[in-house]
Design a protein around this motif. Structure first.
Motif, PDB file in Angstrom:
ATOM      1  N   ARG A  21      42.628  45.055  35.157  1.00  0.00           N
ATOM      2  CA  ARG A  21      41.180  45.199  34.986  1.00  0.00           C
ATOM      3  C   ARG A  21      40.935  45.603  33.546  1.00  0.00           C
ATOM      4  O   ARG A  21      41.840  45.967  32.827  1.00  0.00           O
ATOM      5  N   ASP A  22      39.699  45.580  33.166  1.00  0.00           N
ATOM      6  CA  ASP A  22      39.251  46.157  31.888  1.00  0.00           C
ATOM      7  C   ASP A  22      39.891  45.532  30.652  1.00  0.00           C
ATOM      8  O   ASP A  22      40.178  46.228  29.676  1.00  0.00           O
ATOM      9  N   LEU A  23      40.081  44.225  30.664  1.00  0.00           N
ATOM     10  CA  LEU A  23      40.530  43.543  29.455  1.00  0.00           C
ATOM     11  C   LEU A  23      39.459  43.748  28.393  1.00  0.00           C
ATOM     12  O   LEU A  23      38.270  43.569  28.674  1.00  0.00           O
ATOM     13  N   PRO A  24      39.827  44.151  27.190  1.00  0.00           N
ATOM     14  CA  PRO A  24      38.808  44.389  26.163  1.00  0.00           C
ATOM     15  C   PRO A  24      38.019  43.112  25.842  1.00  0.00           C
ATOM     16  O   PRO A  24      38.607  42.050  25.651  1.00  0.00           O
ATOM     17  N   VAL A  25      36.728  43.234  25.832  1.00  0.00           N
ATOM     18  CA  VAL A  25      35.864  42.121  25.446  1.00  0.00           C
ATOM     19  C   VAL A  25      35.387  42.439  24.029  1.00  0.00           C
ATOM     20  O   VAL A  25      34.454  43.205  23.821  1.00  0.00           O
ATOM     21  N   CYS A  26      36.103  41.888  23.069  1.00  0.00           N
ATOM     22  CA  CYS A  26      35.846  42.152  21.656  1.00  0.00           C
ATOM     23  C   CYS A  26      36.454  41.004  20.846  1.00  0.00           C
ATOM     24  O   CYS A  26      37.166  40.166  21.409  1.00  0.00           O
ATOM     25  N   ASP A  55      55.958  33.393  35.674  1.00  0.00           N
ATOM     26  CA  ASP A  55      55.016  33.310  36.798  1.00  0.00           C
ATOM     27  C   ASP A  55      54.652  34.682  37.361  1.00  0.00           C
ATOM     28  O   ASP A  55      54.273  34.806  38.525  1.00  0.00           O
ATOM     29  N   VAL A  56      54.757  35.708  36.530  1.00  0.00           N
ATOM     30  CA  VAL A  56      54.309  37.039  36.917  1.00  0.00           C
ATOM     31  C   VAL A  56      52.796  37.101  36.781  1.00  0.00           C
ATOM     32  O   VAL A  56      52.113  37.704  37.597  1.00  0.00           O
ATOM     33  N   LEU A  57      52.279  36.461  35.739  1.00  0.00           N
ATOM     34  CA  LEU A  57      50.839  36.353  35.508  1.00  0.00           C
ATOM     35  C   LEU A  57      50.426  34.900  35.640  1.00  0.00           C
ATOM     36  O   LEU A  57      51.114  34.020  35.144  1.00  0.00           O
ATOM     37  N   SER A  58      49.299  34.662  36.278  1.00  0.00           N
ATOM     38  CA  SER A  58      48.807  33.291  36.366  1.00  0.00           C
ATOM     39  C   SER A  58      47.701  33.041  35.353  1.00  0.00           C
ATOM     40  O   SER A  58      47.466  31.909  34.961  1.00  0.00           O
ATOM     41  N   ARG A  59      47.022  34.115  34.933  1.00  0.00           N
ATOM     42  CA  ARG A  59      45.886  33.960  34.042  1.00  0.00           C
ATOM     43  C   ARG A  59      45.707  35.235  33.244  1.00  0.00           C
ATOM     44  O   ARG A  59      45.867  36.324  33.782  1.00  0.00           O
ATOM     45  N   VAL A  60      45.353  35.079  31.983  1.00  0.00           N
ATOM     46  CA  VAL A  60      45.011  36.220  31.147  1.00  0.00           C
ATOM     47  C   VAL A  60      43.614  35.967  30.603  1.00  0.00           C
ATOM     48  O   VAL A  60      43.394  35.001  29.877  1.00  0.00           O
ATOM     49  N   PHE A 145      30.310  37.564  46.560  1.00  0.00           N
ATOM     50  CA  PHE A 145      31.414  38.361  47.059  1.00  0.00           C
ATOM     51  C   PHE A 145      32.328  38.680  45.888  1.00  0.00           C
ATOM     52  O   PHE A 145      32.604  37.815  45.066  1.00  0.00           O
ATOM     53  N   HIS A 146      32.777  39.906  45.811  1.00  0.00           N
ATOM     54  CA  HIS A 146      33.724  40.295  44.765  1.00  0.00           C
ATOM     55  C   HIS A 146      35.044  40.632  45.435  1.00  0.00           C
ATOM     56  O   HIS A 146      35.107  41.503  46.304  1.00  0.00           O
ATOM     57  N   ILE A 147      36.066  39.937  45.049  1.00  0.00           N
ATOM     58  CA  ILE A 147      37.398  40.190  45.569  1.00  0.00           C
ATOM     59  C   ILE A 147      38.215  40.774  44.431  1.00  0.00           C
ATOM     60  O   ILE A 147      38.491  40.096  43.448  1.00  0.00           O
ATOM     61  N   ASP A 148      38.564  42.037  44.551  1.00  0.00           N
ATOM     62  CA  ASP A 148      39.345  42.710  43.520  1.00  0.00           C
ATOM     63  C   ASP A 148      40.815  42.451  43.793  1.00  0.00           C
ATOM     64  O   ASP A 148      41.355  42.888  44.804  1.00  0.00           O
ATOM     65  N   LEU A 149      41.441  41.717  42.892  1.00  0.00           N
ATOM     66  CA  LEU A 149      42.844  41.350  43.080  1.00  0.00           C
ATOM     67  C   LEU A 149      43.806  42.282  42.345  1.00  0.00           C
ATOM     68  O   LEU A 149      45.005  42.032  42.320  1.00  0.00           O
ATOM     69  N   ALA A 150      43.294  43.341  41.767  1.00  0.00           N
ATOM     70  CA  ALA A 150      44.165  44.308  41.089  1.00  0.00           C
ATOM     71  C   ALA A 150      44.767  45.244  42.131  1.00  0.00           C
ATOM     72  O   ALA A 150      44.143  45.546  43.147  1.00  0.00           O
ATOM     73  N   PHE A 151      45.976  45.683  41.872  1.00  0.00           N
ATOM     74  CA  PHE A 151      46.632  46.609  42.790  1.00  0.00           C
ATOM     75  C   PHE A 151      47.650  47.459  42.031  1.00  0.00           C
ATOM     76  O   PHE A 151      48.146  47.080  40.978  1.00  0.00           O
ATOM     77  N   THR A 152      47.916  48.624  42.594  1.00  0.00           N
ATOM     78  CA  THR A 152      48.899  49.535  42.010  1.00  0.00           C
ATOM     79  C   THR A 152      50.296  49.025  42.352  1.00  0.00           C
ATOM     80  O   THR A 152      50.581  48.718  43.505  1.00  0.00           O
ATOM     81  N   ILE A 153      51.139  48.947  41.351  1.00  0.00           N
ATOM     82  CA  ILE A 153      52.512  48.489  41.576  1.00  0.00           C
ATOM     83  C   ILE A 153      53.416  49.720  41.683  1.00  0.00           C
ATOM     84  O   ILE A 153      53.491  50.513  40.745  1.00  0.00           O
TER      85      ILE A 153
END
Length: 161
Positions: A21-26, A55-60, A145-153
């Motif tokens: 979450r919270d990727l800097p928008v700048c 394939d750990v990340l699908s999108r940045v 609908f908001h689906i939060d796909l972030a999770f604690t590892i």
């Protein structure tokens, strides 16, 4: 490729944990990330590329609340299957089109179109409809609908497995 927890050093882990979450928008988001993580912009970019290759990340990239950024609409069009790719290319050239994909359905090309406001969106869709010579099915969003796909590892637990 199947990765193990030990394949990720502390910088990899912090990068994954901090920026689900919270990727800097700048103007320089990777530099801002690097400053927070105590590394260089080049290192952040290299790590992200490596994690994508594994394939750990699908999108940045950031996810925006699209209703605050203008108008958008899910749309679909039925085209001859043998001409689908050619129609997809035409759709991709239209301003504001993203998420263009094929589906196994009578309406076999689906896409999202965006615009600064509703009138512009209607004009864009009308123009595209004329260019394609096909009726575009317009599917406005009725409920968000908001689906939060972030999770604690749980890194420590994973290492014990």
């Amino acid at each position: 490729m199947h990765c193990q927890p030990q394949d990720f050093d502390m910088l990899d882990r912090r990068l994954i944990d901090c920026y689900q979450r919270d990727l800097p928008v700048c103007p320089q988001p990777f530099q801002a990330m690097a400053e927070r993580l105590g590394t260089s912009e080049a290192e952040v970019i290299a790590r992200l590329q490596r994690l994508q290759a594994l394939d750990v990340l699908s999108r940045v990239g950031p996810v925006f609340e699209h209703t605050l950024a203008g108008a958008s609409l899910l749309a679909a069009v039925a085209v001859p299957e043998e001409e689908r790719d050619a129609f997809a290319e035409l759709i991709n050239q239209a301003p504001g089109v993203n998420h263009n994909y094929a589906r196994e359905h009578h309406y076999n090309l689906w896409f999202v179109m965006t615009a600064p406001e509703e009138q512009c969106l209607d004009e864009r869709l009308n123009h595209l409809e004329t260019m394609l010579g096909r009726t575009i099915l317009r599917l406005p969003m009725l409920e968000s609908f908001h689906i939060d796909l972030a999770f604690t590892i749980p890194w420590a637990e994973l290492e014990r497995i």
